[in-house]
Design a protein around this motif. Sequence first.
Motif, PDB file in Angstrom:
ATOM      1  N   LEU A 281       0.876  -1.170   0.000  1.00 42.56           N
ATOM      2  CA  LEU A 281       0.000   0.000   0.000  1.00 42.56           C
ATOM      3  C   LEU A 281       0.913   1.219   0.000  1.00 42.56           C
ATOM      4  O   LEU A 281       1.759   1.371   0.882  1.00 42.56           O
ATOM      5  N   VAL A 282       0.766   2.090  -1.012  1.00 41.35           N
ATOM      6  CA  VAL A 282       1.680   3.216  -1.166  1.00 41.35           C
ATOM      7  C   VAL A 282       0.920   4.536  -1.295  1.00 41.35           C
ATOM      8  O   VAL A 282      -0.223   4.577  -1.757  1.00 41.35           O
ATOM      9  N   GLU A 283       1.593   5.590  -0.866  1.00 42.49           N
ATOM     10  CA  GLU A 283       1.100   6.948  -1.061  1.00 42.49           C
ATOM     11  C   GLU A 283       1.933   7.584  -2.160  1.00 42.49           C
ATOM     12  O   GLU A 283       3.159   7.488  -2.156  1.00 42.49           O
ATOM     13  N   CYS A 284       1.272   8.232  -3.109  1.00 38.06           N
ATOM     14  CA  CYS A 284       1.974   8.841  -4.238  1.00 38.06           C
ATOM     15  C   CYS A 284       1.690  10.335  -4.294  1.00 38.06           C
ATOM     16  O   CYS A 284       0.542  10.759  -4.134  1.00 38.06           O
ATOM     17  N   ILE A 285       2.735  11.108  -4.518  1.00 37.43           N
ATOM     18  CA  ILE A 285       2.605  12.544  -4.700  1.00 37.43           C
ATOM     19  C   ILE A 285       3.115  12.889  -6.093  1.00 37.43           C
ATOM     20  O   ILE A 285       4.238  12.542  -6.458  1.00 37.43           O
ATOM     21  N   LEU A 286       2.279  13.566  -6.869  1.00 40.05           N
ATOM     22  CA  LEU A 286       2.648  13.930  -8.227  1.00 40.05           C
ATOM     23  C   LEU A 286       3.370  15.269  -8.255  1.00 40.05           C
ATOM     24  O   LEU A 286       2.846  16.263  -7.754  1.00 40.05           O
ATOM     25  N   GLU A 287       4.543  15.281  -8.837  1.00 36.59           N
ATOM     26  CA  GLU A 287       5.225  16.548  -9.073  1.00 36.59           C
ATOM     27  C   GLU A 287       4.837  17.101 -10.433  1.00 36.59           C
ATOM     28  O   GLU A 287       4.886  18.301 -10.671  1.00 36.59           O
ATOM     29  N   THR A 288       4.448  16.189 -11.333  1.00 32.16           N
ATOM     30  CA  THR A 288       3.890  16.571 -12.630  1.00 32.16           C
ATOM     31  C   THR A 288       2.559  15.855 -12.765  1.00 32.16           C
ATOM     32  O   THR A 288       2.222  15.013 -11.938  1.00 32.16           O
ATOM     33  N   GLY A 289       1.805  16.157 -13.811  1.00 32.82           N
ATOM     34  CA  GLY A 289       0.485  15.544 -13.954  1.00 32.82           C
ATOM     35  C   GLY A 289       0.272  14.952 -15.330  1.00 32.82           C
ATOM     36  O   GLY A 289      -0.605  15.393 -16.073  1.00 32.82           O
ATOM     37  N   ARG A 290       1.075  13.971 -15.694  1.00 31.67           N
ATOM     38  CA  ARG A 290       0.965  13.370 -17.024  1.00 31.67           C
ATOM     39  C   ARG A 290      -0.127  12.307 -17.080  1.00 31.67           C
ATOM     40  O   ARG A 290      -0.504  11.726 -16.059  1.00 31.67           O
TER      41      ARG A 290
END
Length: 355
Positions: free
Chosen positions: A255-264
Amino acid sequence: MVEYTEEIEDFEEEITESEEEIQGREMFEHHRFEADKGQMPLRVDKFLLVRLPHASRTKIQDAAESGCIRVNDKPVKSNYKVKPNDIVSVVLSYPKREIEITPENIPLDIVYEDDYLLVVNKPAGMVVHPAFGHFSGTLVNALLWHLKDNPLFTGNDIRPGLVHRIDKDTSGLLVIAKTEEAKSHLALQFFNKTSDRKYLAVCWGNLESETGTITGHIGRHPVNRKVMSVYPDGSHGKHAITHYKVIERLGYVNLVECILETGRTHQIRAHFKYIGHPLFNDAEYGGNAILKGTTFSKYKQFVNNCFAVCPRQALHAQTLGFTHPATGERLSFESPIPPDMLQLIEKWRNYTSER
């Protein structure tokens, strides 16, 4: 005069090969112009009008009022006089497309709403806006009904109020603008990466590190145009960065948390496929097969039961933060884990505890 053009962001949505999807991937455009050395003083709205033939003077002036016109990285009003070597940038929404969109009385899970915007919790299975093969049942169809007295939502724009989006089978939070000014203001935040977004995902396998960053250009797959590929050498696609943190190790999945620095487009899904950890039950990126674990029939049955419990990629847009376009207040929202992903996580917890 030098011009640069780029998109606000590639909104994550189901990819088709249709003209509608290709033209609808981005809702905003960003232009950058460098004035010539011999530039005579000229109002910035007139300066942009001759360089943006599809934009009206009213649209350009509205962009200035919303702080979306900048000269040398500082917001200016319409009457600013452009000088030699000035760098002029502007964010504008793309022209509306002339197709008929029908308002539909579809229930919306509204987390927040005021005169300027609303935040909705989109369920998995709902397409964000109409595209080829999806002209009804979309979030936009629902918004046209809910906001039928709002002029922004009475035309045939397939993207009214939208500044970002998520995949059909991804659940979670979206902000929708209710005025053109709010739309431009919010779009600028997404472009400048001052909005906050966190996703929760279940991926196959054990990630080596508790935290990490995935970097690699993302572009369309050369053969399968419905999916995206990662090009680490930068030869194709657009720059993309995803940060992740392991929240819980559940045997053969994390189970992971993801933070987007870009939005592709499909960024998290493509990046995790690239590092060998596709999202659980992500059919388009190979996560709908048993990629880790044992060969026992009991385990195979367990995983198939997990696929049935969460019949889509295990990805949820959990948190969303941005600055209110009118009040300047910082707003933050969090969406609870949806039932299908919660059941999936619980099943893996039970499996891990029994091993």
